[in-house]
Motif scaffolding. Structure first.
Motif, PDB file in Angstrom:
ATOM      1  N   LEU A   1      37.408  56.529  48.222  1.00 35.68           N
ATOM      2  CA  LEU A   1      36.705  55.257  48.322  1.00 35.68           C
ATOM      3  C   LEU A   1      35.206  55.488  48.177  1.00 35.68           C
ATOM      4  O   LEU A   1      34.647  56.354  48.867  1.00 35.68           O
ATOM      5  CB  LEU A   1      36.969  54.588  49.677  1.00 35.68           C
ATOM      6  CG  LEU A   1      38.277  53.840  49.886  1.00 35.68           C
ATOM      7  CD1 LEU A   1      39.489  54.754  49.732  1.00 35.68           C
ATOM      8  CD2 LEU A   1      38.285  53.187  51.267  1.00 35.68           C
ATOM      9  N   LEU A   2      34.562  54.732  47.290  1.00 36.88           N
ATOM     10  CA  LEU A   2      33.113  54.814  47.191  1.00 36.88           C
ATOM     11  C   LEU A   2      32.498  54.106  48.388  1.00 36.88           C
ATOM     12  O   LEU A   2      32.750  52.911  48.619  1.00 36.88           O
ATOM     13  CB  LEU A   2      32.622  54.166  45.891  1.00 36.88           C
ATOM     14  CG  LEU A   2      32.641  55.049  44.638  1.00 36.88           C
ATOM     15  CD1 LEU A   2      32.073  54.280  43.454  1.00 36.88           C
ATOM     16  CD2 LEU A   2      31.856  56.336  44.845  1.00 36.88           C
ATOM     17  N   VAL A   3      31.688  54.824  49.143  1.00 41.35           N
ATOM     18  CA  VAL A   3      31.113  54.330  50.393  1.00 41.35           C
ATOM     19  C   VAL A   3      29.612  54.594  50.401  1.00 41.35           C
ATOM     20  O   VAL A   3      29.164  55.689  50.066  1.00 41.35           O
ATOM     21  CB  VAL A   3      31.776  55.019  51.607  1.00 41.35           C
ATOM     22  CG1 VAL A   3      31.007  54.727  52.890  1.00 41.35           C
ATOM     23  CG2 VAL A   3      33.229  54.593  51.738  1.00 41.35           C
TER      24      VAL A   3
ATOM     25  N   ILE B   1      38.139  56.123  58.733  1.00 43.50           N
ATOM     26  CA  ILE B   1      39.165  55.939  59.760  1.00 43.50           C
ATOM     27  C   ILE B   1      39.441  54.467  60.036  1.00 43.50           C
ATOM     28  O   ILE B   1      40.405  54.133  60.715  1.00 43.50           O
ATOM     29  CB  ILE B   1      38.793  56.670  61.063  1.00 43.50           C
ATOM     30  CG1 ILE B   1      37.441  56.195  61.602  1.00 43.50           C
ATOM     31  CG2 ILE B   1      38.782  58.175  60.833  1.00 43.50           C
ATOM     32  CD1 ILE B   1      37.089  56.763  62.978  1.00 43.50           C
ATOM     33  N   ASP B   2      38.608  53.590  59.526  1.00 41.26           N
ATOM     34  CA  ASP B   2      38.863  52.148  59.613  1.00 41.26           C
ATOM     35  C   ASP B   2      38.014  51.465  58.554  1.00 41.26           C
ATOM     36  O   ASP B   2      36.942  51.958  58.176  1.00 41.26           O
ATOM     37  CB  ASP B   2      38.532  51.613  61.004  1.00 41.26           C
ATOM     38  CG  ASP B   2      39.154  50.229  61.258  1.00 41.26           C
ATOM     39  OD1 ASP B   2      39.983  49.788  60.435  1.00 41.26           O
ATOM     40  OD2 ASP B   2      38.804  49.616  62.274  1.00 41.26           O
TER      41      ASP B   2
ATOM     42  N   ALA C   1      45.476  46.976  53.944  1.00 39.70           N
ATOM     43  CA  ALA C   1      46.462  48.030  53.685  1.00 39.70           C
ATOM     44  C   ALA C   1      45.832  49.405  53.840  1.00 39.70           C
ATOM     45  O   ALA C   1      46.462  50.337  54.371  1.00 39.70           O
ATOM     46  CB  ALA C   1      47.048  47.861  52.286  1.00 39.70           C
ATOM     47  N   LEU C   2      44.594  49.557  53.416  1.00 39.70           N
ATOM     48  CA  LEU C   2      43.903  50.839  53.578  1.00 39.70           C
ATOM     49  C   LEU C   2      43.681  51.159  55.055  1.00 39.70           C
ATOM     50  O   LEU C   2      43.852  52.307  55.483  1.00 39.70           O
ATOM     51  CB  LEU C   2      42.567  50.803  52.844  1.00 39.70           C
ATOM     52  CG  LEU C   2      42.606  50.593  51.327  1.00 39.70           C
ATOM     53  CD1 LEU C   2      41.200  50.577  50.759  1.00 39.70           C
ATOM     54  CD2 LEU C   2      43.445  51.665  50.651  1.00 39.70           C
ATOM     55  N   ALA C   3      43.301  50.150  55.826  1.00 43.24           N
ATOM     56  CA  ALA C   3      43.089  50.357  57.255  1.00 43.24           C
ATOM     57  C   ALA C   3      44.384  50.819  57.923  1.00 43.24           C
ATOM     58  O   ALA C   3      44.375  51.719  58.785  1.00 43.24           O
ATOM     59  CB  ALA C   3      42.581  49.074  57.902  1.00 43.24           C
TER      60      ALA C   3
ATOM     61  N   ARG D   1      44.721  60.364  55.066  1.00 46.89           N
ATOM     62  CA  ARG D   1      43.288  60.588  54.944  1.00 46.89           C
ATOM     63  C   ARG D   1      42.722  59.774  53.785  1.00 46.89           C
ATOM     64  O   ARG D   1      43.140  59.950  52.631  1.00 46.89           O
ATOM     65  CB  ARG D   1      42.976  62.072  54.735  1.00 46.89           C
ATOM     66  CG  ARG D   1      41.460  62.346  54.689  1.00 46.89           C
ATOM     67  CD  ARG D   1      41.158  63.823  54.488  1.00 46.89           C
ATOM     68  NE  ARG D   1      39.728  64.067  54.394  1.00 46.89           N
ATOM     69  CZ  ARG D   1      38.928  64.300  55.424  1.00 46.89           C
ATOM     70  NH1 ARG D   1      39.433  64.343  56.647  1.00 46.89           N
ATOM     71  NH2 ARG D   1      37.626  64.497  55.252  1.00 46.89           N
ATOM     72  N   LEU D   2      41.774  58.922  54.107  1.00 46.32           N
ATOM     73  CA  LEU D   2      41.028  58.183  53.105  1.00 46.32           C
ATOM     74  C   LEU D   2      39.681  58.884  52.955  1.00 46.32           C
ATOM     75  O   LEU D   2      38.880  58.901  53.888  1.00 46.32           O
ATOM     76  CB  LEU D   2      40.811  56.724  53.520  1.00 46.32           C
ATOM     77  CG  LEU D   2      42.023  55.923  54.016  1.00 46.32           C
ATOM     78  CD1 LEU D   2      41.609  54.484  54.302  1.00 46.32           C
ATOM     79  CD2 LEU D   2      43.154  55.971  53.003  1.00 46.32           C
ATOM     80  N   GLU D   3      39.435  59.469  51.805  1.00 53.60           N
ATOM     81  CA  GLU D   3      38.229  60.254  51.597  1.00 53.60           C
ATOM     82  C   GLU D   3      37.092  59.350  51.114  1.00 53.60           C
ATOM     83  O   GLU D   3      37.247  58.576  50.159  1.00 53.60           O
ATOM     84  CB  GLU D   3      38.480  61.345  50.547  1.00 53.60           C
ATOM     85  CG  GLU D   3      37.351  62.334  50.398  1.00 53.60           C
ATOM     86  CD  GLU D   3      37.222  63.261  51.591  1.00 53.60           C
ATOM     87  OE1 GLU D   3      36.099  63.790  51.796  1.00 53.60           O
ATOM     88  OE2 GLU D   3      38.218  63.482  52.319  1.00 53.60           O
ATOM     89  N   SER D   4      35.950  59.426  51.804  1.00 49.85           N
ATOM     90  CA  SER D   4      34.788  58.672  51.354  1.00 49.85           C
ATOM     91  C   SER D   4      34.012  59.504  50.343  1.00 49.85           C
ATOM     92  O   SER D   4      33.780  60.691  50.547  1.00 49.85           O
ATOM     93  CB  SER D   4      33.886  58.294  52.529  1.00 49.85           C
ATOM     94  OG  SER D   4      33.289  59.446  53.097  1.00 49.85           O
TER      95      SER D   4
END
Length: 237
Positions: free
Chosen positions: A122-124, A144-145, A194-196, A204-207
């Motif tokens: 995810l681009l953050v 994480i959220d 859905a990602l949350a 693991r959602l990588e920023s």
């Protein structure tokens, strides 16, 4: 890699400028927002693009004919993008780059997202936590959220509306969308719900961090005027 652009929304907050056309067709420096996105994708060798249309579908098709395929979401006026994405679930079948149609960004930022090897990238922008956006909470580089339920004070940054999913990741996303829709009462939900849930379930959602000066979401007249004065999104090098 395939790209999917979510362009079904009404864009009501920009109605004073759009004159009845989708906001992604607003021009900046001689090209529409959508053209800037398509040019950027092409520069990153992403040439298989599907645009999900809703409001102003015929205008978008005419504008981008020959550069993309199209899928239409008929209930765009009364629901949000979780149901849009779920309606087009058949497109969630391989490695995927997913973009909101109103985001401008640099070639460097998109390339780093594409190159991230994680199942969920995810681009953050972790330099600020803005109101009126999809905020994130981070633990190191892991998201994480995510969602508008996170206050600006609680947030560690903003999800800018661009994400890459591996083949495994996109299947997990599709399965989570199925679960949420089966539960009902999701007309106003964003797909980030859905990602949350995936993060809560231990995935693991990588920023992928993007500098605050290298992206802009064109959601309001103020955003549009700011974008008109910027040039960071013009270079595809």
């Amino acid at each position: 890699m395939k790209a999917l652009i979510l362009a079904a929304g009404l864009g009501s907050r920009l109605s004073t400028l759009t004159s009845g056309q989708p906001k992604c067709l607003l021009e900046l420096h001689g090209k529409s927002i959508l053209q800037h996105q398509l040019d950027l994708l092409a520069a990153c060798a992403v040439t298989r693009v599907t645009i999900i249309t809703g409001f102003g579908a015929a205008l978008i098709r005419s504008h981008a004919e020959g550069r993309a395929d199209f899928a239409h979401y008929p209930t765009f006026a009364s629901t949000n993008n979780l149901l849009t994405l779920h309606y087009c679930r058949q497109l969630l079948n391989e490695e995927l780059l997913l973009l909101f149609a109103d985001v401008l960004l640099t070639h460097k930022a998109l390339r780093e997202c594409i190159n991230c090897p994680a199942d969920f990238a995810l681009l953050v922008d972790s330099s600020r936590s803005l109101p009126g956006t999809m905020r994130v909470r981070l633990s190191g580089s892991a998201v994480i959220d995510i969602g508008s339920h996170i206050t600006a004070a609680e947030g560690h940054g903003n999800f800018i509306g661009v994400a890459r999913f591996s083949a495994r990741g996109v299947k997990l996303l599709a399965d989570q969308l199925d679960q949420i829709v089966a539960e009902g009462r999701c007309n106003s939900a964003y797909y980030t719900e859905a990602l949350a849930r995936l993060a809560t379930n231990g995935y693991r959602l990588e920023s992928v961090n993007v500098d605050g000066s290298s992206w802009l979401e064109v959601d309001t007249e103020v955003d549009y005027l700011a974008a008109r004065d910027r040039t960071f999104y013009l270079s595809c090098e």
